[in-house]
Design a protein around this motif. Structure first.
Motif, mmCIF file in Angstrom:
data_model
loop_
_atom_site.group_PDB
_atom_site.id
_atom_site.type_symbol
_atom_site.label_atom_id
_atom_site.label_comp_id
_atom_site.label_asym_id
_atom_site.label_seq_id
_atom_site.Cartn_x
_atom_site.Cartn_y
_atom_site.Cartn_z
ATOM 1 N N ASP A 151 0.843 -1.211 0.000
ATOM 2 C CA ASP A 151 0.000 0.000 0.000
ATOM 3 C C ASP A 151 0.873 1.256 0.000
ATOM 4 O OD1 ASP A 151 -2.237 -1.597 0.124
ATOM 5 O OD2 ASP A 151 -2.425 -1.447 2.308
ATOM 6 N N LEU A 152 1.899 1.235 0.830
ATOM 7 C CA LEU A 152 2.797 2.389 0.897
ATOM 8 C C LEU A 152 3.554 2.546 -0.431
ATOM 9 C CD1 LEU A 152 4.311 4.676 2.278
ATOM 10 C CD2 LEU A 152 5.784 2.985 3.391
ATOM 11 N N VAL A 153 4.016 1.429 -0.951
ATOM 12 C CA VAL A 153 4.758 1.445 -2.217
ATOM 13 C C VAL A 153 3.891 2.028 -3.338
ATOM 14 C CG1 VAL A 153 5.491 -0.179 -4.021
ATOM 15 C CG2 VAL A 153 6.471 -0.331 -1.741
ATOM 16 N N GLU A 154 2.640 1.624 -3.363
ATOM 17 C CA GLU A 154 1.751 2.111 -4.425
ATOM 18 C C GLU A 154 1.497 3.620 -4.281
ATOM 19 O OE1 GLU A 154 -2.075 0.211 -4.631
ATOM 20 O OE2 GLU A 154 -2.181 0.543 -6.796
ATOM 21 N N MET A 172 2.587 8.899 -6.615
ATOM 22 C CA MET A 172 2.932 10.301 -6.369
ATOM 23 C C MET A 172 4.225 10.726 -7.061
ATOM 24 S SD MET A 172 3.252 12.322 -2.801
ATOM 25 C CE MET A 172 4.213 13.833 -2.666
ATOM 26 N N HIS A 173 5.112 9.792 -7.383
ATOM 27 C CA HIS A 173 6.508 10.158 -7.637
ATOM 28 C C HIS A 173 6.709 11.165 -8.774
ATOM 29 C CE1 HIS A 173 6.879 7.397 -11.081
ATOM 30 N NE2 HIS A 173 8.044 7.936 -11.306
ATOM 31 N N GLU A 201 7.788 12.062 3.527
ATOM 32 C CA GLU A 201 9.247 11.911 3.680
ATOM 33 C C GLU A 201 9.847 11.107 2.528
ATOM 34 O OE1 GLU A 201 9.897 10.429 7.638
ATOM 35 O OE2 GLU A 201 9.152 12.311 8.500
ATOM 36 N N GLY A 202 9.053 10.211 1.988
ATOM 37 C CA GLY A 202 9.514 9.450 0.820
ATOM 38 C C GLY A 202 9.774 10.382 -0.354
ATOM 39 N N GLN A 203 8.906 11.362 -0.509
ATOM 40 C CA GLN A 203 9.092 12.328 -1.602
ATOM 41 C C GLN A 203 10.275 13.255 -1.286
ATOM 42 O OE1 GLN A 203 7.587 12.159 -4.474
ATOM 43 N NE2 GLN A 203 8.551 14.001 -5.319
ATOM 44 N N LEU A 257 12.722 1.205 3.111
ATOM 45 C CA LEU A 257 12.940 0.271 1.994
ATOM 46 C C LEU A 257 11.873 0.472 0.917
ATOM 47 C CD1 LEU A 257 13.899 -3.060 3.817
ATOM 48 C CD2 LEU A 257 15.401 -1.239 2.961
ATOM 49 N N GLU A 258 10.652 0.802 1.319
ATOM 50 C CA GLU A 258 9.580 1.028 0.342
ATOM 51 C C GLU A 258 9.928 2.209 -0.568
ATOM 52 O OE1 GLU A 258 9.076 0.201 3.451
ATOM 53 O OE2 GLU A 258 7.502 -1.324 3.557
#
Ligand code: MG
Length: 375
Positions: A103-106, A111-112, A168-170, A185-186
């Protein structure tokens, strides 16, 4: 008959406990949202993030934004939207293989690229130049501005109010030099999937558009190996079947490499938490051998495809248009929608103009320019 008290067969927490590895990001450990919200009865926080991104205006506009090739070159090749779905699909496959949080990966994958301006990297370069004295422009940064300050939901407050992990991933995409601690890791996985995806589809599109031939591409080791393998297995493929087989193997080889290379290391590291993985030297990436092969392919694509005279001409035209549009809008800010005009007081005229342009699709940009300045 109305169903009154729906209870999912497995709660989200039970699902994650069953399916995720210890090093995955569990919803229960999320740092939450800037504006706290009650939990949804059956969607995980990251599923909700994914849905908010999917239903945003910026996401839908990806269909009108070029990835590498423009709409003038036909309808076969990828737009930013189809690229994004391919990244999300590949990322989910790898996430499932490594028992990471799909779910997080998607959410991260969808968004990327939403911050990309019209005309791909050509557009980004012009906006960066126009905003040189006003903070510059980066599509990764703009994705955050979109989800935090521009997108409108059903709520009174502006922004999608995404979880800290997605935001934070972005942020990690903006400054890749900071490597301690590493992102989740995601997040690393989506980055690796982005590269897997474009190496395969840019090869496909370039062949289909006849910017290069398959024979020319066999000077690249990985293509040569794949073509040899395909010819050994099937002798009578048409050009189209051959191209599709090449793309299939390109994707398959990369995914399998990441899965094998990473699964072995993950078994050795034996991380007990996402936090432990972030503070180690481990990275989700391809093996050294495949990394070298990918570099060679990317160098070929750069020289022979991205710098192809046909694309350079499009690039130049798009850049001139965007520059003129920027200059004209700075002189005529009343032409921007009121909610953008309202941002001028906060972030200044130039940044507002840049953001308004960055949100445009390629064809809206053409249309807006022709209607207002070139009629
Ligand atoms: Mg991408």
């Amino acid at each position: 008959m109305a169903v009154r008290n729906f209870q999912p067969t497995l709660t989200n927490e039970e699902r994650e406990n069953r399916l995720l590895a210890a090093y995955a990001m569990f919803s229960r450990d999320s740092a939450g949202r800037l504006r706290p919200e009650p939990e949804h009865p059956y969607r995980s926080p990251f599923q909700r993030d994914r849905d908010r991104i999917l239903h945003s205006s910026a996401f839908r506009r990806l269909s009108g934004k070029m990835q590498v090739f423009t709409g003038n070159m036909g309808d076969y090749h990828r737009t930013r939207l189809t690229h994004t779905f391919e990244v999300a699909t590949i990322a989910r496959t790898i996430a499932r293989g490594l028992a990471l949080n799909e779910d997080l990966v998607e959410a991260l994958a969808l968004m990327h690229d939403i911050g990309h301006p019209p005309y791909g990297h050509a557009g980004e370069d012009v906006l960066a130049e126009c905003l040189r004295d006003h903070g510059g422009f980066s599509h990764n940064q703009f994705a955050l501005t979109l989800v935090n300050e521009i997108e409108i939901r059903r709520t009174e407050s502006v922004g999608l109010n995404l979880t800290q992990e997605v935001l934070e991933g972005q942020v990690a995409r903006i400054d890749k030099n900071v490597d301690k601690p590493r992102p989740l890791l995601e997040v690393q996985l989506v980055d690796a999937s982005d590269s897997t995806t474009y190496d395969a589809h840019d090869t496909d599109d370039a062949l289909k558009l006849k910017l290069v031939t398959l024979d020319e591409m066999t000077e690249v080791t990985i293509i040569n190996e794949i073509v040899t393998l395909i010819r050994r297995e099937s002798a009578n493929l048409s050009n189209t079947q051959m191209r599709k087989a090449v793309v299939y193997h390109l994707i398959d080889r990369q995914i399998e490499d990441i899965l094998k290379y990473c699964a072995n290391q993950l078994a050795e590291y034996d991380f007990k938490s996402a936090h432990e993985a972030m503070n180690s030297k481990f990275l989700i990436e391809t093996s050294l051998e495949l990394t070298e092969q990918k570099k060679e392919l990317e160098q070929f694509l750069y020289n022979r495809v991205y710098r192809h005279p046909q694309l350079m001409a499009v690039r130049k035209k798009a850049q001139n248009r965007l520059k003129k549009l920027f200059d004209q809008l700075v002189k005529n800010p009343h032409l921007m929608p009121p909610r953008f005009q309202n941002r001028i007081g906060t972030i200044g005229l130039e940044r507002t103009t840049g953001e308004f342009i960055a949100g445009m699709t390629d064809h809206y940009c053409e249309h807006f320019f022709t209607t207002n300045f070139d009629g």
